[in-house]
Design a protein around this motif. Sequence first.
Motif, PDB file in Angstrom:
ATOM      1  N   LEU A  93       0.806  -1.210   0.000  1.00  0.00           N
ATOM      2  CA  LEU A  93       0.000   0.000   0.000  1.00  0.00           C
ATOM      3  C   LEU A  93       0.845   1.268   0.000  1.00  0.00           C
ATOM      4  O   LEU A  93       0.313   2.367  -0.150  1.00  0.00           O
ATOM      5  N   HIS A  94       2.131   1.113   0.160  1.00  0.00           N
ATOM      6  CA  HIS A  94       3.016   2.276   0.033  1.00  0.00           C
ATOM      7  C   HIS A  94       3.053   2.679  -1.437  1.00  0.00           C
ATOM      8  O   HIS A  94       3.167   1.818  -2.321  1.00  0.00           O
ATOM      9  N   PRO A  95       2.945   3.970  -1.751  1.00  0.00           N
ATOM     10  CA  PRO A  95       2.919   4.394  -3.161  1.00  0.00           C
ATOM     11  C   PRO A  95       4.110   3.916  -3.979  1.00  0.00           C
ATOM     12  O   PRO A  95       4.010   3.768  -5.197  1.00  0.00           O
ATOM     13  N   LEU A  96       5.233   3.662  -3.338  1.00  0.00           N
ATOM     14  CA  LEU A  96       6.434   3.227  -4.054  1.00  0.00           C
ATOM     15  C   LEU A  96       6.616   1.717  -4.019  1.00  0.00           C
ATOM     16  O   LEU A  96       7.626   1.195  -4.509  1.00  0.00           O
ATOM     17  N   GLY A  97       5.645   0.995  -3.466  1.00  0.00           N
ATOM     18  CA  GLY A  97       5.812  -0.426  -3.223  1.00  0.00           C
ATOM     19  C   GLY A  97       5.994  -1.289  -4.460  1.00  0.00           C
ATOM     20  O   GLY A  97       6.611  -2.349  -4.380  1.00  0.00           O
ATOM     21  N   GLY A  98       5.485  -0.872  -5.605  1.00  0.00           N
ATOM     22  CA  GLY A  98       5.582  -1.696  -6.806  1.00  0.00           C
ATOM     23  C   GLY A  98       6.781  -1.402  -7.684  1.00  0.00           C
ATOM     24  O   GLY A  98       7.064  -2.145  -8.628  1.00  0.00           O
ATOM     25  N   VAL A  99       7.521  -0.337  -7.372  1.00  0.00           N
ATOM     26  CA  VAL A  99       8.590   0.104  -8.270  1.00  0.00           C
ATOM     27  C   VAL A  99       9.732  -0.914  -8.326  1.00  0.00           C
ATOM     28  O   VAL A  99      10.314  -1.158  -9.378  1.00  0.00           O
ATOM     29  N   GLY A 100      10.058  -1.514  -7.186  1.00  0.00           N
ATOM     30  CA  GLY A 100      11.174  -2.452  -7.152  1.00  0.00           C
ATOM     31  C   GLY A 100      11.010  -3.602  -8.115  1.00  0.00           C
ATOM     32  O   GLY A 100      11.971  -4.024  -8.790  1.00  0.00           O
ATOM     33  N   TYR A 101       9.784  -4.121  -8.220  1.00  0.00           N
ATOM     34  CA  TYR A 101       9.581  -5.244  -9.135  1.00  0.00           C
ATOM     35  C   TYR A 101       9.331  -4.806 -10.560  1.00  0.00           C
ATOM     36  O   TYR A 101       9.471  -5.601 -11.490  1.00  0.00           O
ATOM     37  N   ALA A 102       9.001  -3.535 -10.770  1.00  0.00           N
ATOM     38  CA  ALA A 102       9.024  -3.014 -12.134  1.00  0.00           C
ATOM     39  C   ALA A 102      10.470  -3.011 -12.626  1.00  0.00           C
ATOM     40  O   ALA A 102      10.762  -3.409 -13.762  1.00  0.00           O
ATOM     41  N   ARG A 103      11.392  -2.612 -11.762  1.00  0.00           N
ATOM     42  CA  ARG A 103      12.820  -2.651 -12.108  1.00  0.00           C
ATOM     43  C   ARG A 103      13.287  -4.095 -12.310  1.00  0.00           C
ATOM     44  O   ARG A 103      14.122  -4.372 -13.175  1.00  0.00           O
TER      45      ARG A 103
END
Length: 418
Positions: free
Chosen positions: A211-221
Amino acid sequence: MALSLPEALAKLPRHPLLYSHPSPIHPLPALTSYLNNTPSTPSSKPTPQIRLFAKREDQSSLLACSGNKYRKLEYIVPDILSPQPLYSSYPNNTPHPNPTTQPTAKPTTLVTEGAVQSNHTIQVSSLANHLNLTSLVLLHKGTGGGLTAAHDKTSFLRTGNPQIAHLLGADVRVLEPGSTNGGQIDTVEPVLAELRAAGKTPYWIPSGASLHPLGGVGYARCAFEIAAQEKQLGARFDYIFVACGSGSTVGGLIAGFKMLERMESSSPPQKGNNKPPRKIIGIINSPTKPQTWHEERVLRFARQAGTLIGLEDAAQAITLEEDVHLDGRFAGAAYGVLDEDTKAAMEIAARKEALILDPVYTGKVLRGVMEWVEGGELVGDWEGRVGVAGDGDGEGPLNALFIHTGGQAALAAYADIE
């Protein structure tokens, strides 16, 4: 390994928690042979061989109990270290409405929550030590059924991840059923208020960091990391299987591969470029919510991550029908309960490949992979997709990647299940 990242993703602040090299991808030859030897029904054309690989996210970081959460946390750390964090507020880490008016106060304490055997809480506690902060974790007895199913409940509450949390020095608070923020009593805000009253500054990280706004960025990378490893291995992964718990690992991968496909389509044609898109399949590990709930949640996380990494039309580019593929058949009786079929899959992985899985996430994912392969679903799905896309590069072996997200530390708590 240098990654060809989109400009928006490359510019996002990131605090490295992973090794400088990618988490390894290696073939699973014994498991591949075992599953491909399953008798198939007669067909007018040969069935393509399926090759299995594993991406070892459980070997991605030098910090305690390495797993998928560190990859998420890399993009959250810069906000944690900021003198005026934008996303520390409870419950959903929504940005402060007027960040310039917030008092300058760097966080002193990372606060998070999870089930009794939560891997996420361990990685947050380890991160706190890495940043010279303190940590407080809330473990909910009522989340899932692992504790209820355990023969030795006292041991379940003390061993595995809770034991490691104590070893890391976390303030561990075990809460009774009904005290989750999804239930009747909200216990998080009083804890945050308690910390503030004691002169501390808490930073809230929701369960799984999803639920953190940045939570999905790591797996996009991570999608770009996998693509770079594909080139080294000479094998494009047609199917990628991963656990779907809180949802942002799956969502991030969907966003990253969507962006990657767009970049690939604008590059000079290469062998394999005209295959159908890589298909990410999330294996749901909890039957608590209906599958549609998980699908809508993953879609939201994927679009959010897509926007952050520069996919300008993410809301239109990422759709439920084309991009969100979840399978809820292997969730079992409850979150955290080790059923016999999952146990059997774990035994096969251990005995065929010396690959140790966990009972909550990766065991269920591999069980799903085995069903997709042995039941002919993967080949059937591929043939249908190639038929829609045209002949193209539909020939040759199919490559399926299993993402090992860690979690083996919880095994100690399941010692009474032989």
